[in-house]
Design an enzyme around this catalytic site. Structure first.
Site, mmCIF file in Angstrom:
data_model
loop_
_atom_site.group_PDB
_atom_site.id
_atom_site.type_symbol
_atom_site.label_atom_id
_atom_site.label_comp_id
_atom_site.label_asym_id
_atom_site.label_seq_id
_atom_site.Cartn_x
_atom_site.Cartn_y
_atom_site.Cartn_z
ATOM 1 N N GLU A 147 0.831 -1.215 0.000
ATOM 2 C CA GLU A 147 0.000 0.000 0.000
ATOM 3 C C GLU A 147 0.864 1.263 0.000
ATOM 4 O O GLU A 147 0.584 2.224 -0.732
ATOM 5 C CB GLU A 147 -0.928 -0.017 1.215
ATOM 6 C CG GLU A 147 -2.012 1.028 1.174
ATOM 7 C CD GLU A 147 -3.048 0.794 0.106
ATOM 8 O OE1 GLU A 147 -3.218 1.699 -0.742
ATOM 9 O OE2 GLU A 147 -3.690 -0.268 0.099
ATOM 10 N N GLU A 182 1.980 6.243 -7.125
ATOM 11 C CA GLU A 182 0.924 7.144 -7.595
ATOM 12 C C GLU A 182 1.372 8.598 -7.551
ATOM 13 O O GLU A 182 1.129 9.354 -8.493
ATOM 14 C CB GLU A 182 -0.347 6.955 -6.759
ATOM 15 C CG GLU A 182 -1.084 5.684 -7.059
ATOM 16 C CD GLU A 182 -2.329 5.496 -6.215
ATOM 17 O OE1 GLU A 182 -2.524 6.248 -5.235
ATOM 18 O OE2 GLU A 182 -3.113 4.592 -6.537
#
Length: 161
Positions: free
Chosen positions: A100, A107
């Site tokens: 994560e 991102e």
């Protein structure tokens, strides 16, 4: 004609470095906005904990994974799982957190590189990073099933649940 500029250069370096750190506020401001290698172990930990805080504030899925991880640990405590099972559960949950955080970093970097505009390659990079989180979560669910299902089935057959 030979000119000795060494005194001029050393004076410029001293005045430049003095202007960078002329006050504690300026030094702190530079430290907070710098890029590159951390200057100390303390600074490295500061940035790592700042990354944790950012992740928890900005990433809903990370908060969901945290809640599920706490539920898993509570269930493991309640069912009195073996030490090696605690290790398996901890590694699986850590794997999800790792994925994560890496996904979040990717991102951010893709957004910067794409200048916050849509690019097909940027989408593929983000989708692939999200797929890594999905694989980690599925793997963690499989580990959880392998640890908990035998114990839960045993409790059901004995009539405790």
């Amino acid at each position: 004609k030979v000119v000795d500029d060494s005194s001029k250069i050393s004076t410029e370096v001293v005045s430049d470095s003095a202007s960078l750190f002329d006050s504690n506020a300026a030094a702190r401001e530079n430290w907070l906005h710098k890029s590159g290698q951390a200057g100390s172990v303390f600074e490295s930990f500061y940035h790592a904990f700042n990354g944790l805080a950012l992740g928890f504030r900005q990433q809903r899925n990370l908060r969901i994974h945290t809640a599920l991880g706490l539920c898993v640990f509570a269930l493991a405590f309640y069912l009195k799982v073996e030490p090696w099972q605690w290790i398996a559960l901890s590694v699986a949950i850590g794997f999800v957190f790792f994925a994560e955080f890496v996904n979040t970093a990717i991102e951010h970097m893709v957004d910067i590189q794409a200048n916050y505009r849509y690019h097909l390659s940027a989408r593929y990079a983000k989708d692939t990073a999200a797929a890594a989180v999905l694989v980690a979560a599925i793997t963690a669910a499989i580990v959880g099933a392998m640890v908990f299902l035998p114990r839960l089935c045993s409790l059901v057959t004995t009539g405790i649940i």
